[in-house]
Write a protein that holds these residues in place. Structure first.
Motif, PDB file in Angstrom:
ATOM      1  N   ASP A 259     -36.290 -56.832  -1.810  1.00  0.00           N
ATOM      2  CA  ASP A 259     -36.007 -57.454  -3.108  1.00  0.00           C
ATOM      3  C   ASP A 259     -34.545 -57.232  -3.482  1.00  0.00           C
ATOM      4  OD1 ASP A 259     -35.645 -55.128  -4.752  1.00  0.00           O
ATOM      5  OD2 ASP A 259     -37.811 -54.934  -4.964  1.00  0.00           O
ATOM      6  N   ASP A 260     -34.108 -57.948  -4.502  1.00  0.00           N
ATOM      7  CA  ASP A 260     -32.672 -57.942  -4.803  1.00  0.00           C
ATOM      8  C   ASP A 260     -32.217 -56.678  -5.539  1.00  0.00           C
ATOM      9  OD1 ASP A 260     -33.601 -58.413  -7.345  1.00  0.00           O
ATOM     10  OD2 ASP A 260     -33.014 -60.527  -7.386  1.00  0.00           O
ATOM     11  N   GLY A 261     -33.130 -55.735  -5.706  1.00  0.00           N
ATOM     12  CA  GLY A 261     -32.738 -54.438  -6.245  1.00  0.00           C
ATOM     13  C   GLY A 261     -32.412 -53.450  -5.124  1.00  0.00           C
ATOM     14  N   VAL A 262     -32.731 -53.842  -3.908  1.00  0.00           N
ATOM     15  CA  VAL A 262     -32.480 -52.985  -2.740  1.00  0.00           C
ATOM     16  C   VAL A 262     -31.156 -53.411  -2.105  1.00  0.00           C
ATOM     17  CG1 VAL A 262     -33.376 -52.310  -0.460  1.00  0.00           C
ATOM     18  CG2 VAL A 262     -34.976 -52.820  -2.329  1.00  0.00           C
ATOM     19  N   PRO A 263     -30.270 -52.461  -1.753  1.00  0.00           N
ATOM     20  CA  PRO A 263     -29.025 -52.859  -1.088  1.00  0.00           C
ATOM     21  C   PRO A 263     -29.329 -53.774   0.101  1.00  0.00           C
ATOM     22  CG  PRO A 263     -28.960 -50.517  -1.598  1.00  0.00           C
ATOM     23  CD  PRO A 263     -30.340 -50.998  -1.950  1.00  0.00           C
TER      24      PRO A 263
ATOM     25  N   ILE B  91     -40.893 -49.481   5.307  1.00  0.00           N
ATOM     26  CA  ILE B  91     -39.687 -48.654   5.175  1.00  0.00           C
ATOM     27  C   ILE B  91     -39.398 -48.532   3.684  1.00  0.00           C
ATOM     28  CG2 ILE B  91     -37.273 -48.368   5.877  1.00  0.00           C
ATOM     29  CD1 ILE B  91     -37.776 -50.222   8.224  1.00  0.00           C
ATOM     30  N   PRO B  92     -40.038 -47.565   3.029  1.00  0.00           N
ATOM     31  CA  PRO B  92     -39.899 -47.448   1.576  1.00  0.00           C
ATOM     32  C   PRO B  92     -38.498 -46.964   1.199  1.00  0.00           C
ATOM     33  CG  PRO B  92     -41.183 -45.614   2.442  1.00  0.00           C
ATOM     34  CD  PRO B  92     -40.959 -46.553   3.585  1.00  0.00           C
ATOM     35  N   THR B  93     -37.917 -47.573   0.183  1.00  0.00           N
ATOM     36  CA  THR B  93     -36.546 -47.243  -0.214  1.00  0.00           C
ATOM     37  C   THR B  93     -36.455 -46.661  -1.613  1.00  0.00           C
ATOM     38  OG1 THR B  93     -36.160 -49.460  -1.054  1.00  0.00           O
ATOM     39  CG2 THR B  93     -35.603 -49.067   1.259  1.00  0.00           C
TER      40      THR B  93
ATOM     41  N   ILE C 160     -39.246 -43.085   6.653  1.00  0.00           N
ATOM     42  CA  ILE C 160     -38.738 -42.588   5.375  1.00  0.00           C
ATOM     43  C   ILE C 160     -37.361 -41.964   5.589  1.00  0.00           C
ATOM     44  CG2 ILE C 160     -39.107 -40.879   3.554  1.00  0.00           C
ATOM     45  CD1 ILE C 160     -42.089 -41.455   3.824  1.00  0.00           C
ATOM     46  N   ASP C 161     -36.381 -42.591   4.992  1.00  0.00           N
ATOM     47  CA  ASP C 161     -34.991 -42.149   5.124  1.00  0.00           C
ATOM     48  C   ASP C 161     -34.494 -41.646   3.767  1.00  0.00           C
ATOM     49  OD1 ASP C 161     -32.306 -41.812   5.460  1.00  0.00           O
ATOM     50  OD2 ASP C 161     -31.979 -43.708   6.526  1.00  0.00           O
ATOM     51  N   PRO C 162     -34.485 -40.322   3.557  1.00  0.00           N
ATOM     52  CA  PRO C 162     -34.082 -39.808   2.240  1.00  0.00           C
ATOM     53  C   PRO C 162     -32.637 -40.189   1.877  1.00  0.00           C
ATOM     54  CG  PRO C 162     -35.232 -38.104   3.485  1.00  0.00           C
ATOM     55  CD  PRO C 162     -34.943 -39.224   4.448  1.00  0.00           C
ATOM     56  N   ASN C 163     -31.834 -40.577   2.861  1.00  0.00           N
ATOM     57  CA  ASN C 163     -30.463 -41.002   2.541  1.00  0.00           C
ATOM     58  C   ASN C 163     -30.428 -42.177   1.570  1.00  0.00           C
ATOM     59  OD1 ASN C 163     -29.229 -39.073   4.065  1.00  0.00           O
ATOM     60  ND2 ASN C 163     -28.832 -40.404   5.841  1.00  0.00           N
ATOM     61  N   VAL C 164     -31.421 -43.058   1.668  1.00  0.00           N
ATOM     62  CA  VAL C 164     -31.393 -44.250   0.805  1.00  0.00           C
ATOM     63  C   VAL C 164     -31.523 -43.868  -0.669  1.00  0.00           C
ATOM     64  CG1 VAL C 164     -32.385 -45.686   2.632  1.00  0.00           C
ATOM     65  CG2 VAL C 164     -33.886 -44.749   0.851  1.00  0.00           C
ATOM     66  N   LEU C 165     -32.007 -42.666  -0.951  1.00  0.00           N
ATOM     67  CA  LEU C 165     -32.176 -42.260  -2.344  1.00  0.00           C
ATOM     68  C   LEU C 165     -30.828 -42.110  -3.049  1.00  0.00           C
ATOM     69  CD1 LEU C 165     -35.031 -39.637  -1.873  1.00  0.00           C
ATOM     70  CD2 LEU C 165     -35.228 -42.078  -2.423  1.00  0.00           C
ATOM     71  N   SER C 166     -29.755 -41.948  -2.275  1.00  0.00           N
ATOM     72  CA  SER C 166     -28.430 -41.768  -2.886  1.00  0.00           C
ATOM     73  C   SER C 166     -27.975 -43.018  -3.634  1.00  0.00           C
ATOM     74  CB  SER C 166     -27.403 -41.397  -1.814  1.00  0.00           C
ATOM     75  OG  SER C 166     -27.266 -42.472  -0.907  1.00  0.00           O
ATOM     76  N   THR C 167     -28.509 -44.183  -3.236  1.00  0.00           N
ATOM     77  CA  THR C 167     -28.130 -45.416  -3.938  1.00  0.00           C
ATOM     78  C   THR C 167     -29.101 -45.737  -5.070  1.00  0.00           C
ATOM     79  OG1 THR C 167     -29.368 -46.749  -2.342  1.00  0.00           O
ATOM     80  CG2 THR C 167     -27.026 -46.441  -1.915  1.00  0.00           C
TER      81      THR C 167
ATOM     82  N   VAL D 119     -35.269 -42.084  -9.458  1.00  0.00           N
ATOM     83  CA  VAL D 119     -35.586 -40.829  -8.761  1.00  0.00           C
ATOM     84  C   VAL D 119     -36.573 -40.017  -9.605  1.00  0.00           C
ATOM     85  CG1 VAL D 119     -34.665 -38.670  -7.846  1.00  0.00           C
ATOM     86  CG2 VAL D 119     -33.372 -40.798  -7.542  1.00  0.00           C
ATOM     87  N   ALA D 120     -36.300 -39.950 -10.900  1.00  0.00           N
ATOM     88  CA  ALA D 120     -37.192 -39.201 -11.791  1.00  0.00           C
ATOM     89  C   ALA D 120     -38.602 -39.786 -11.771  1.00  0.00           C
ATOM     90  CB  ALA D 120     -36.630 -39.203 -13.208  1.00  0.00           C
ATOM     91  N   ALA D 121     -38.690 -41.115 -11.761  1.00  0.00           N
ATOM     92  CA  ALA D 121     -40.006 -41.764 -11.744  1.00  0.00           C
ATOM     93  C   ALA D 121     -40.762 -41.392 -10.469  1.00  0.00           C
ATOM     94  CB  ALA D 121     -39.838 -43.283 -11.854  1.00  0.00           C
ATOM     95  N   GLY D 122     -40.044 -41.317  -9.361  1.00  0.00           N
ATOM     96  CA  GLY D 122     -40.680 -40.916  -8.110  1.00  0.00           C
ATOM     97  C   GLY D 122     -41.114 -39.469  -8.138  1.00  0.00           C
ATOM     98  N   LEU D 123     -40.288 -38.636  -8.750  1.00  0.00           N
ATOM     99  CA  LEU D 123     -40.646 -37.215  -8.862  1.00  0.00           C
ATOM    100  C   LEU D 123     -41.934 -37.043  -9.662  1.00  0.00           C
ATOM    101  CD1 LEU D 123     -37.099 -35.613  -9.370  1.00  0.00           C
ATOM    102  CD2 LEU D 123     -38.613 -35.343  -7.383  1.00  0.00           C
TER     103      LEU D 123
END
Lengths: 340, 340
Positions: free
Chosen positions: A39-43, A120-122, A158-165, A171-175
């Motif tokens: 989707d257009d919210g994902v880089p 591939i969840p982002t 699962i690539d935790p690097n994608v969380l940086s964007t 992030v809080a919602a996922g936590l």
């Protein structure tokens, strides 16, 4: 690190590794026709990276947001697969959050009665929860996930690097979803939150949350019983979510709110404190009665009442069927307390 | 007589009994909210009989015909279930032919990710074939069964009495599917046809055809291999069917035509004779090349060719992958012969 989900009809691997997105071509069998959904919210480079590794890729980019999880978009994906001439031995790859994964997974479940699906969840939310377990669905007539299928992925990256964007609020919602699993099932995970270490030890949080999720899914693939504990906080949460416009709370934020009244008196204050420190909401911004009314149509509300998950001691849960009025009354009392 | 389908995730019964429709209330658990789906080609009293036995029934009557097997009607059924407030523990009952069963079954498969489904097939075609095995689907963009799910029924009720209200042409179309099973798997069933006894011994034909179907489904629920023998005659058959308007050949008639070129030289003439005596077509009324072109999009056509089922000796089959041009050439040669 690779975690394994064992299921009677064949299990699958979850690879948790920084940088694994760039290795999609090695990790997944993409030497075939692939529908890549994002989707257009994902880089855009994430889906492009995956597409570049495919023999033939059709990339569909949907508008970001829950509204995309519709029957109309399910139809759109089926049409795209047909136009790209996907056969039974081809596959669908989701690159995005829960909306993309649920929708693309449902399309993969139904196209030719089921083709391979990679996820591939982002978002953190989908990494710790929705990408694993095979629950796919779309919303319909204002009811979340009312049309769907159980269709397990072939593999999850699962690539935790994608969380940086990712926006900190996401992030809080996922936590919140990870915290949910700690509350019902794992004191160690909960302790990471209580000690304020959840953000800095995010890889550990993902791993522990997924271990709980996997254990639950292995024991109850079709949500006959145990799997319901994953719905802790979700019945009220869905009600709150349904009342929101596009600018409202995120799913994880609604779950955060939904957990509060389902906690016993001994731990509720501490939960509220943790939620506060994570920047998660602890007070309703919608009318409570309207949110409660949604439970009348919630699919977890079967004859004779609503199945609720309660936590009085961290790491332990109580599943019980409460008559709707009783459940509503309990929430009214406990949400009022939360507002003080 | 009750036949049992044994499957890893729980099997189900098929009750074959004259008059069993009137006993739906005894045979099925209808003491809940039920969506009863039928079409206007089925005598209305059949669905009414079932509805009367339900605690709460919502009856949806669709227009008769393949066009009803659409995503639009899938949506219509989901909406009806939502409006009738069906929960996860409620059920769908199909009372009709293959179109009704496939559509209603798909809706039951997806509503809340799967609720109970009962099938009461009222055409011979669905009694001997589509009502058993859990294949549900809708057509989409002109492609048959391209969107669907495997969702086994909880029970199937087969009442041969309902065949008395069926048009003889519909009966013949159903016999074609039963004959198909005899051709690939059962000389005894084939003999009933060869001796011209299929119509008078219709209960026996249903039983023998279902025994084959059950054995195949038990061995290969998800159509990984063996189940493909049920597609004998179907690749060309679907091509012919896709070219028809509303007044064209029935599905069983298309299968009859589709079987002819897939039979070896030693038995083709006898098959044509049997089809003739049943009043089934043996010559194409559409352009052969156009029908063949449909195989280019057939879901059985995977990379490297089309999976075909051939029968050279009655009761035995050959599954092989043929390059599309070779398959087309074989049909061209053998259909020409059929026209002489």
């Amino acid at each position: 690190m690779t975690l394994r989900v064992d299921l009677p009809q064949g299990g699958y691997d979850i690879v948790i590794e920084r940088g694994v997105l760039a290795e999609a071509g090695k990790q997944l069998d993409l030497k075939r026709r692939c529908l890549v959904v994002t989707d257009d919210g994902v880089p855009a480079e994430y889906a492009a990276t995956v597409a570049a590794a495919c023999e033939t890729a059709t990339v569909v980019t949907l508008p970001c947001g829950e509204a995309s999880k519709s029957l109309a978009n399910f139809e759109l994906l089926c049409r795209a697969m047909l136009e790209a001439e996907l056969s039974r031995s081809d596959c669908v790859v989701a690159v995005g959050g829960g909306v993309v994964g649920d929708l693309a997974g449902f399309a993969a479940a139904c196209y030719m009665r089921g083709i391979d699906f990679y996820n591939i969840p982002t978002t953190l939310l989908s990494q710790v929860d929705s990408s694993v377990g095979g629950k796919t669905a779309v919303d319909f007539c204002g009811v979340k996930n009312i049309i769907g299928a159980f269709h397990q992925p072939k593999k999850v990256l699962i690539d935790p690097n994608v969380l940086s964007t990712l926006h900190p609020r996401h992030v809080a919602a996922g936590l919140a979803e990870a915290l949910k699993m700690g509350m019902t099932s794992d004191r160690t995970l909960y302790e990471l939150f209580r000690q304020g270490k959840a953000r800095e030890q995010i890889d550990k949080v993902i791993e522990l949350a997924l271990r709980i999720k996997i254990s639950v899914v292995e024991q109850d693939e079709r949500e006959g019983g145990l799997r319901r504990i994953l719905n802790f906080g979700h019945t009220l949460g869905h009600g709150i979510e349904a009342l929101q416009g596009e600018d409202g709370y995120y799913h994880g934020e609604c779950v955060a709110l939904g957990m509060i009244p389902m906690c016993g008196d001994g731990i509720r204050a501490e939960l509220v404190e943790i939620l506060d420190s994570l920047g998660l909401p602890t007070r309703l911004n919608v009318d409570l009665e309207e949110a409660l009314a949604f439970a009348d149509h919630d699919k977890k509300c079967e004859k004779g009442g609503v199945l609720v998950i309660r936590v009085d001691t961290v790491g332990e849960y109580i599943i019980e069927k409460l008559p709707l009025p009783l459940w509503k009354q309990m929430i009214r009392e406990r949400m009022q307390e939360g507002k003080e």
